[in-house]
Design a protein around this motif. Structure first.
Motif, PDB file in Angstrom:
ATOM      1  N   ASN A 250      30.358  40.719  46.839  1.00  0.00           N
ATOM      2  CA  ASN A 250      30.959  42.044  46.981  1.00  0.00           C
ATOM      3  C   ASN A 250      32.357  42.017  47.573  1.00  0.00           C
ATOM      4  OD1 ASN A 250      28.882  43.915  45.974  1.00  0.00           O
ATOM      5  ND2 ASN A 250      27.631  42.950  47.572  1.00  0.00           N
ATOM      6  N   ASP A 251      32.917  40.810  47.721  1.00  0.00           N
ATOM      7  CA  ASP A 251      34.272  40.738  48.273  1.00  0.00           C
ATOM      8  C   ASP A 251      35.236  41.575  47.421  1.00  0.00           C
ATOM      9  OD1 ASP A 251      33.250  39.077  50.122  1.00  0.00           O
ATOM     10  OD2 ASP A 251      34.497  37.321  49.619  1.00  0.00           O
ATOM     11  N   SER A 252      36.257  42.049  48.074  1.00  0.00           N
ATOM     12  CA  SER A 252      37.252  42.864  47.384  1.00  0.00           C
ATOM     13  C   SER A 252      38.044  42.026  46.374  1.00  0.00           C
ATOM     14  CB  SER A 252      38.213  43.453  48.417  1.00  0.00           C
ATOM     15  OG  SER A 252      39.370  43.928  47.760  1.00  0.00           O
ATOM     16  N   LEU A 253      38.441  42.653  45.291  1.00  0.00           N
ATOM     17  CA  LEU A 253      39.278  41.961  44.303  1.00  0.00           C
ATOM     18  C   LEU A 253      40.753  42.305  44.492  1.00  0.00           C
ATOM     19  CD1 LEU A 253      37.152  42.244  41.033  1.00  0.00           C
ATOM     20  CD2 LEU A 253      36.987  40.605  42.912  1.00  0.00           C
ATOM     21  N   GLU A 254      41.029  43.037  45.547  1.00  0.00           N
ATOM     22  CA  GLU A 254      42.399  43.435  45.858  1.00  0.00           C
ATOM     23  C   GLU A 254      43.299  42.187  45.907  1.00  0.00           C
ATOM     24  OE1 GLU A 254      43.120  46.835  46.480  1.00  0.00           O
ATOM     25  OE2 GLU A 254      45.195  46.096  46.227  1.00  0.00           O
ATOM     26  N   GLY A 255      44.307  42.183  45.072  1.00  0.00           N
ATOM     27  CA  GLY A 255      45.268  41.074  45.095  1.00  0.00           C
ATOM     28  C   GLY A 255      44.848  39.854  44.294  1.00  0.00           C
ATOM     29  N   MET A 256      43.655  39.875  43.727  1.00  0.00           N
ATOM     30  CA  MET A 256      43.237  38.732  42.907  1.00  0.00           C
ATOM     31  C   MET A 256      44.185  38.601  41.707  1.00  0.00           C
ATOM     32  SD  MET A 256      39.538  37.860  41.199  1.00  0.00           S
ATOM     33  CE  MET A 256      39.786  38.752  39.691  1.00  0.00           C
ATOM     34  N   ARG A 257      44.639  37.375  41.451  1.00  0.00           N
ATOM     35  CA  ARG A 257      45.603  37.157  40.381  1.00  0.00           C
ATOM     36  C   ARG A 257      44.886  36.689  39.117  1.00  0.00           C
ATOM     37  NH1 ARG A 257      48.981  32.773  43.283  1.00  0.00           N
ATOM     38  NH2 ARG A 257      46.824  32.132  43.632  1.00  0.00           N
ATOM     39  N   ILE A 258      45.022  37.467  38.072  1.00  0.00           N
ATOM     40  CA  ILE A 258      44.356  37.142  36.802  1.00  0.00           C
ATOM     41  C   ILE A 258      45.400  36.663  35.805  1.00  0.00           C
ATOM     42  CG2 ILE A 258      43.074  38.083  34.840  1.00  0.00           C
ATOM     43  CD1 ILE A 258      41.847  40.117  36.795  1.00  0.00           C
TER      44      ILE A 258
END
Lengths: 484, 481
Positions: A250-258
């Protein structure tokens, strides 16, 4: 009951709402009543499964249950199971009962899971449609006459048809992700070395990796918690701590680079598929992820390199099937050569023979440098592409397959077209990276998967991304029409 | 035409590990068929090799002993071919990156000089099983006990110029591996086997002739005979206008000739490629140094020490240092006896004779080195004569007690009481009046020879126990005085 996920079933068992015996009976009954439509199982393990279910209930009563204690599941028939026939989809092993468990099988046993049976597959995991099984083709639950993909087509179809909540699978060039895409389920191929290959019948040793098939990312995390870990019996297994894969779902995906590889969204990709995949990726952006285009410049060389390396390794790995010690032996051999020739001619199917021939050729004196060594060089270039890409991004996304499920017989006459089924998945194996396919859209009523590729040992991040996607969307909940 | 012989050897040494090179099954010799074959050795589906670190250690020790480069990174390859006693359909070997690189050994030549033979490389590999062609009524039995046994294949450069040199080289390799304790070196049990590459060329020609490979020769004697037979064949062939072809041959000891193997008995394209089930073997300098520190004294060093410390002749030192077991035995004898030269003689002559007669290797010699040492000690302190000592050897061999116990029990203690000896001398002289008269009448220079008769009589009368020196003195005194 069969619509529940592993996570839900574990909770139901824990709450005492259902017993493992009841669950096991329920799934065995479904298999018995419905699998004639799919042919997803080669061996059903009725007696042993019920026995194990009783033991699981007793264990739970004693208070030392794991999340898997009493959960029914299935093994791809490539994992050796002590005392239970293990065929690898081949006539060659149609009578083979191993005296040992694969490490993966042993780990599920230890956790108290209940193995319902062994699922169908392309012979020796060679194929992308599950039409290469000695035990007959598998039908995709999403439609009469459709292939489930392969080689783990039996596991994928069984999960999609709710004949099992989860199944193990293997992936050498896409054998988990491609059928997961075509059957609308969640499949994970871990980093090479993350899951022991001990007791897993080898196709191409440097590419083979055991993994998971389930309906959700959360269930996949539960499976990987059991399967992952160092095994001294597999020299290529990697000694590295195993995280609790459920802890970071459930960690946030905020800022995850795709990263979106330009090469995966070329003109050759059906615009409808391309749009569906872009729409799915947009969901991640909504959750705060940042998308950028990347280059994997050697992508176009993945299929050719793979079809040198994998056959080369298979030609050697399958030499042990010679009719001498176990497995199929031809009737009344005249002499040694006759024993070899007929046992192998009669015991192997066409696709297996084709790859043995290709691989033998590629390793032959005079061709070795031009084919095998060249392919290994290409493999390193492809790996380097990914290493470079992961300097800038956390997860690479794109389509798992070019299109949804195709029809039985549609590609059987043209092996090269069949090989292109794995065009997006193969480079992950060549690089040894973890990859997932999650249901991302329906196209003409058929599911298609989004592929997520992560950095080495970054399974937790893939599962986290996939889980958040599944929290936000319902593609993974879609069921085939007419599913009983 | 004068011909020069060119020989290179590939020696397969079975390493003395407890378990096999890639499985946990026992590597011991002689068990019932297929009782020492695990699922891995049987190449069951899904089975994977795991490298035995002991085999690596032993290979590195060998490399260090022949001053070879040790590869910091070596790789296992698959050698693919079909044979019923090769369960996987491939042998795991090292083709492209062997663990031991180029090295050097010194061999003694017949003329007393030494010669250097280069080691091209040595690599680790697994042995195959055995096909049993008898007792199965037209079928073949397969015993996989040996499958997966670790082998070190030591490949020489083509540096040998005669069968005798080849044998000397093989003995040297045997000596090194047994010194290191990495192999029992027992050729009769196949612990050391040898492929001989043989060619001939006119003396003075620089390029090599075409070679033939004689496979699987399994004794020192056969290596010599096989090479000589092959050399003979090649020379005759060429002198008759024929040409040697590159091929694999087998030596038939009964006919004392080599024969071409049927082409089907060996494949010609093994399709080597790196085994993807195994990681490269990575060795660092500290590991190499640790092993270097554990190396025992090697044959050449020992031979040197024997000539220096014990003042042995080169020949004696070479013989006694040939195997570690013999050298250790000898040194133990010296330690107890306190006399190196006497010990060397006893070990090389009397004990060797017994060992040969009983076909017993020194490792299984029933006479403990301490016992032999004690026996020699008793010669030195005049408790017994050398002649009596030889009589004691047999009961010692048969386990009838320590030398002292046997001397005591059989009453073999030397008589040194001059009164007792005098009494015997008097009796002998009284019974040999004629000889006494002749002696006394003889010229001085003939007397020593004649004295022998009386000594013999006295020794006989004393059952060999009289101290010979005293007997001599007393006799001279009585005859001449």
């Amino acid at each position: 009951m069969h619509d529940k996920t592993v996570t839900e079933l574990a909770a139901a068992l824990e709450q005492g709402e259902v017993s493992s015996v009841e669950l096991t009976q329920h799934f065995l009954k479904r298999i018995k009543e419905q699998d004639s439509r799919y042919n997803s199982f080669i061996t059903v393990n009725d007696e042993q499964a019920l026995f194990d279910a009783q033991a699981a209930d007793a264990r739970r009563a004693r208070g030392d249950a794991t999340p898997w204690t009493g959960i029914p599941f299935a093994h791809k028939d490539i994992f050796c199971t002590a005392g239970v026939r293990t065929t690898c989809g081949s006539r060659m092993l149609s009578n083979f009962v191993p005296p040992y468990d694969a490490t993966v099988a042993a780990r599920f046993k230890e956790a108290g899971a209940v193995c319902l049976g062994k699922t169908n597959m392309d012979e020796f995991a060679m194929g992308s449609s599950n039409e290469n099984s000695y035990f007959g083709k598998v039908t995709n639950p999403w439609g009469e006459g459709l292939v489930p993909g392969g080689s783990s087509g039996g596991s994928a179809a069984a999960v999609a048809a709710r004949l099992t909540p989860a199944a193990t699978a293997t992936d050498t060039g896409g054998s988990i992700r491609q059928p997961a895409s075509l059957c609308g389920i969640t499949g994970l191929k871990p980093t090479y070395g993350r899951v022991s290959r001990y007791g897993m019948v080898a196709f191409a040793s440097s590419l083979d990796q055991g993994g998971t098939m389930a309906r959700t990312a959360e269930d996949s995390a539960l499976m990987l918690n059991v399967m992952a870990g160092f095994d001294a019996k597999d020299s290529t297994s990697i000694d590295r701590p195993v995280p609790d894969y459920t802890a970071t779902l459930n960690d946030s995906l905020e800022g995850m680079r795709i990263g979106l590889p330009r090469e995966y969204f070329s003109d050759q990709l059906d615009p409808v598929v391309a749009q569906a995949i872009r729409d799915a990726i947009a969901e991640f952006e909504k959750m705060g992820a940042k998308v950028q285009e990347i280059d994997l410049p050697h992508s176009h060389l993945a299929v050719p390199a793979y079809y040198v390396i994998a056959p080369a390794e298979c030609s050697s790995n399958l030499s042990r099937f010679d009719g001498v010690r176990y497995g199929y032996r031809c009737d009344a051999p005249k002499d040694l050569e006759d024993l070899y020739m007929r046992s192998r001619a009669e015991g192997f199917g066409d696709e297996v023979k084709r790859r043995i021939l290709v691989g033998t050729y590629a390793l032959s004196a005079g061709f070795f440098d031009a084919y095998y060594l060249k392919a290994q060089k290409v493999r390193r270039l492809i790996q380097q592409d990914f290493i470079n890409a992961f300097k800038d991004v956390d997860v690479i996304m794109g389509p798992t397959t070019l299109a949804p499920a195709f029809r039985h017989g549609e590609k059987t006459d043209d092996p090269v077209t069949m090989y292109l089924e794995d065009i997006f998945t193969i480079s992950t194996n060549l690089a040894g990276l973890p990859g997932m396919s999650i249901p991302a859209a329906l196209i003409n009523g058929l599911p298609i998967g989004l592929q997520l590729t992560g950095n080495y040992f970054d399974e937790a991040r893939l599962l986290n991304a996939a889980h958040r996607f599944q929290q936000a969307t319902d593609w993974h909940l879609k069921t085939p029409a007419g599913l009983a | 035409m004068q011909w020069e012989v060119v020989i290179g050897l590939e020696v397969h040494v079975q390493l003395a590990t407890q378990s096999k090179i890639f499985s946990g099954a026992s590597a011991a010799f002689g068990a019932d068929p297929n009782t020492q074959a695990s699922a891995i050795d049987l190449a069951m589906p899904g089975m994977l090799p795991v490298l035995n670190g002991e085999a690596v250690r032993m290979a590195v020790c060998f490399g260090l002993a022949v001053n070879a480069e040790i590869a910091h990174r070596s790789v296992f390859d698959r050698k693919n071919y079909f044979y019923p006693d090769l369960p996987k359909g491939y042998q795991i070997s090292q083709m492209y990156a062997p663990i031991v690189g180029t090295g050097l050994v010194e061999i003694p030549l017949e003329n007393g000089e030494t010669k250097q033979v280069r080691i091209h490389h040595a690599h680790l590999e697994e042995d195959a099983g055995k096909s049993l062609h008898e007792d199965f009524h037209g079928m073949t039995g397969i015993d996989l006990n040996r499958a997966g046994t670790p082998l070190l294949e030591i490949v020489s450069d083509p540096d040998m110029r005669s069968a005798a040199e080849a044998v000397a080289y093989l003995r040297k390799i045997h000596s090194i591996v047994t010194y290191l304790g990495i192999s029992d070196g027992d050729m009769s049990q196949g612990s050391m086997r040898c492929d001989c590459n043989v060619s001939v060329r006119p003396v003075g020609q620089t390029e090599f002739g075409t070679r033939a490979e004689i496979k699987n020769v399994n004794s020192f004697r056969f290596v010599e005979k096989a090479i000589n037979a092959e050399v003979q064949r090649q020379i005759e062939l060429i002198e008759d206008g024929g040409r040697v072809i590159q091929e694999t041959r087998l030596y038939d000891p009964d006919a004392n000739e080599t024969r071409a193997m049927r082409t089907k008995e060996y494949a010609n394209d093994y399709r080597y490629f790196p085994d993807p089930d195994l990681l490269p073997v990575v060795i660092d300098d500290s590991y190499i140094q640790r092993l270097r520190d554990t190396l025992p004294e090697l044959p050449d060093e020992k031979r040197h020490r024997f000539t220096e410390n014990y003042s042995l002749s080169d020949y004696d030192a070479a013989v006694l240092s040939q195997t570690r077991a013999l050298a250790d035995y000898f040194e133990q004898v010296v330690e107890t006896s306190g006399d190196a030269k006497l010990s060397a003689n006893w070990v090389m002559v009397e004990l060797s004779r017994l060992l040969n007669q009983n076909d017993t290797p020194i490792e299984r010699c029933p006479i403990a080195a301490e016992s032999l040492g004690q026996l020699i000690q008793r010669i030195r302190d005049n408790t017994i004569s050398g002649k009596i000592a030889k009589q004691i050897l047999e009961p010692l061999w048969n386990g009838e007690g320590t030398p002292d116990q046997i001397i005591e029990k059989q009453g073999l203690k030397q008589v040194t009481d001059s009164g007792a000896i005098e009494q015997i001398v008097d009796e002998v002289l009284a019974n040999s009046q004629e000889q006494v008269d002749n002696y006394r009448a003889a010229p001085e220079d003939r007397r020593p020879k004649m004295l022998g008769f009386f000594v013999g009589q006295v020794m006989k009368a004393s059952k060999g126990k009289a101290n010979p020196a005293q007997v001599n003195d007393i006799l001279k005194q009585k005859l001449e005085g």
